[in-house]
Design an enzyme around this catalytic site. Structure first.
Site, PDB file in Angstrom:
ATOM      1  N   ASP A   8       0.870  -1.114   0.041  1.00  0.00           N
ATOM      2  CA  ASP A   8       0.148   0.094   0.234  1.00  0.00           C
ATOM      3  C   ASP A   8       0.954   1.239  -0.079  1.00  0.00           C
ATOM      4  OD1 ASP A   8      -1.424   2.060   0.749  1.00  0.00           O
ATOM      5  OD2 ASP A   8      -2.347   1.189   2.466  1.00  0.00           O
ATOM      6  N   LYS A  70       3.178  11.570  -3.840  1.00  0.00           N
ATOM      7  CA  LYS A  70       2.007  10.705  -4.326  1.00  0.00           C
ATOM      8  C   LYS A  70       1.242  11.626  -5.133  1.00  0.00           C
ATOM      9  CE  LYS A  70      -1.368   7.270  -3.428  1.00  0.00           C
ATOM     10  NZ  LYS A  70      -1.935   6.181  -2.607  1.00  0.00           N
ATOM     11  N   GLU A 147      -7.252   0.935  -4.239  1.00  0.00           N
ATOM     12  CA  GLU A 147      -7.232   1.015  -2.842  1.00  0.00           C
ATOM     13  C   GLU A 147      -8.599   0.436  -2.239  1.00  0.00           C
ATOM     14  OE1 GLU A 147      -5.621   4.713  -1.716  1.00  0.00           O
ATOM     15  OE2 GLU A 147      -3.757   3.909  -2.578  1.00  0.00           O
ATOM     16  N   ASP A 170     -12.760   5.800   1.305  1.00  0.00           N
ATOM     17  CA  ASP A 170     -11.559   5.614   1.803  1.00  0.00           C
ATOM     18  C   ASP A 170     -10.932   7.096   1.463  1.00  0.00           C
ATOM     19  OD1 ASP A 170      -8.635   5.307   1.694  1.00  0.00           O
ATOM     20  OD2 ASP A 170      -8.609   3.855   0.094  1.00  0.00           O
TER      21      ASP A 170
END
Ligand code: AMP
Length: 586
Positions: A8, A70, A147, A170
């Protein structure tokens, strides 16, 4: 078959997992923690630090660290760290390298293959960049998985017999994804997904920072540029205050000055109500994708049996209250929201590896956004370009391959530049351009000469575009040319070679940790007379490990080795194994 590890790769933290003895398990890093901060630092002597050590460095020397990169995946943006320029792909590959080394130490074998999770809303460029980061770290990315899908796999794996509708919400550090799914007879079907790739827990921290600075007449972005130390300290302060709301219900934010020193008299008192007011605009952006996913799945909120919260930022009381009010039920939190995605990556690895423990499980995923091409339209004899024609509609089950027919605009047109877009708007200007495909040598013919365009979207969420001229049978296909992060094979080889040259922090090196552990064991073995001397030598070595000064480090290591030797308990590196270190950490 080679072992496949799950990763992850988070905005703020990254985790590593493996499917072992019929279950997904998390892999601890060298510090014994499952969470490795996605932070990179460069020490004065050029050594690279990853994770907790880099996070510590960020407080004192923000200019020598990079975080939240990211968010720049798949772009040309370069990030300055300690005077060097990096792309987000390269920084991510450093995080992957560190995780790989931890996994190898834990498992006692080489790790070559991985499943990496990405936000469902990551576009093609961002997915390609993630794949490339893996390659740079010497890893083969066997699958890129969304994810929320990974989170659902964790719940699905533990609840295989259930029949229910689930909603995964999420909210990570930098991205927000919502996924609606159904579980029945061991099948996990993703029905719809929606989200925003530029909304996450860090935006909540940013809003707090902006509010504090505004009281002083300052603007966040300019202060960040002009006073990095001040904003670095303030970020830590706001992050702490935000987290404290969960446990204490109240907190305060002190304002640091330009040098980073806190002024106790200037503090903002924070409670859940004040916080909720500050972040109100962000909460509106949370509501929209939830409604969209429910609408696309033709599912009213009452039909949802369980709401699963994923990502550290769903711990915020404001999020939990919002979810409880919206769905009229308490969210399910049987798994730690920080860990559930990584665990799901391991379940996906087991599915790829045909592990017997998952042989009854089936999972289907969807394409999260519409993919299409630019077309021109004719209105009353006038031709206008810039319109969007979908080829694959959002929430189509993947893998999928769809063909559409298009035509040339004018007689004897020899070339067409097919522009490929992702998005939901009617006009391409409001969508994201993914790339282009040049179709040449079209044989002479009338306007409307046929061109067949095929889009193939695979299980990794990567797009292949193909065009065919039926009149000649000639085919054109791409690998889209607009991948700003794309590297040629030579560039990739150079990047991989460069990665090998980057030196890592000694503290992260298992070899040195083994020496510390050995020394610590010997403290109880040597006589009382030598004990203090040995402890001092270990202290000096540990201190040198955290300083990153090569010369100091070499001297301290030699000092510790000689001390052990003099005490009759000389250290033989070949006697110590990775198992010793991993065993001690567990
Ligand atoms: P992730 O990308 O899942 O690691 O997301 C981490 C995000 O969760 C960061 O923005 C953190 O600020 C946030 N976060 C973690 N724990 C808490 C907490 N207890 N309260 C509020 N936000 C949190």
């Amino acid at each position: 078959m080679d072992l496949i590890v799950g990763i992850d790769l988070g905005t703020t933290n990254s985790l590593c997992s493996v499917f072992k003895d019929g279950h997904p398990v998390l892999i601890p890093n060298t510090h014994g923690s499952f969470l490795t901060p996605s932070v990179i630092g460069i020490l004065e002597d050029g050594q690279i630090v990853v994770g907790a050590s880099a996070k510590e460095l960020r407080v004192t020397h923000p200019e020598r660290t990079a975080s939240v990169f990211k968010r720049s995946m798949g772009t040309d943006r370069t990030i300055e760290v300690g005077g060097q320029s990096f792309t987000a792909t390269k920084l991510s590959s450093l995080v992957l390298c560190a995780l790989r080394r931890d996994a190898e130490a834990f498992l006692g074998c080489r790790v070559k293959e991985v499943v990496v999770t990405v936000p469902a809303y990551f576009n093609d460029n961002q997915r390609q960049a993630t794949k490339q980061a893996g390659e740079m770290a010497g890893l083969k990315v066997r699958r890129i998985i969304n994810e929320p899908t990974a989170a659902a796999l964790t719940y699905g794996f533990h609840d295989r017999g259930a029949e229910k509708h689930l909603m995964v919400i999420d909210l990570g550090g930098g991205t927000f994804d919502v996924t609606l799914m159904e579980i029945f007879e061991g099948t996990l079907e993703i029905i719809s997904t929606a989200g925003e790739s530029m909304l996450g827990g860090e935006d909540f921290t940013d809003r707090l920072m902006a509010t504090v600075l505004k009281k002083e007449g300052l603007h966040l972005e300019t202060t960040e540029m002009k006073q990095p130390l001040r904003t670095a300290r303030l970020r830590e302060e706001c992050e702490m205050a935000k987290r404290q709301l969960m446990t204490d219900g109240n907190s305060r934010i002190r304002l640091p000055d330009a040098q980073g020193t806190f002024d106790e008299s200037k503090a903002l008192q924070l409670n859940p109500d004040v916080f909720a007011k500050i972040v109100q605009p962000l909460m509106r952006r949370i509501r929209d994708p939830i409604n969209k996913a429910l609408r696309d799945g033709d599912c009213p909120p009452e039909k949802i049996d369980d709401v699963i919260l994923v990502g550290g930022a769903t711990r915020m009381p404001v999020m939990q209250k919002f979810v409880a009010d919206f769905f009229k039920k308490r969210p399910l939190v049987s798994f730690n929201p920080d860990e559930v995605v990584a665990l799901g990556a391991a379940v996906q690895a087991a599915l790829i590896g045909d592990d017997a423990a998952v042989d009854e499980m089936v999972m289907t995923d969807v394409c999260p956004f519409t993919l299409g091409v630019e077309v021109a339209k004719e209105f009353g004899g006038r031709v206008s370009s810039g319109y969007y024609q979908p080829v694959i509609h959002r929430n189509t089950t993947i893998p999928v391959s769809r063909e559409e027919q298009f035509g040339t605009m004018v007689p004897n047109q020899q070339e067409v530049l097919l522009m490929v877009y992702q998005g939901e708007s009617r006009k391409v200007a409001d969508n994201l351009c993914l790339g282009e495909l040049r179709i040449v040598d079209i044989p002479p013919g009338p306007a409307g000469t046929e061109i067949l365009v095929r889009f193939t979207y695979d299980l990794n969420g990567l797009l292949e575009v193909e065009a065919m001229l039926p009149s000649t049978g000639r085919k054109f296909n791409t690998v889209l040319t607009n991948h700003s992060s794309s590297l040629s094979s030579e560039e990739l080889a150079t990047a991989v070679a460069e990665m090998q040259k980057l030196k890592f922090y000694p503290r992260d090196d298992l070899q040195h940790q083994r020496l510390v552990l050995y020394g610590e064991r010997m403290v109880g073995e040597v006589g009382p007379f030598h004990r203090q001397q040995l402890e001092d030598a270990i202290d000096v070595f540990e201190h040198a490990m955290s300083m990153g000064d090569r010369e100091l480090f070499d001297r301290a290591r030699l000092g510790l080795l000689m001390t052990l030797e003099q005490m009759g308990v000389g250290y033989d590196e070949t006697d110590e194994t990775d198992e010793d270190v991993a065993g001690d950490r567990r």
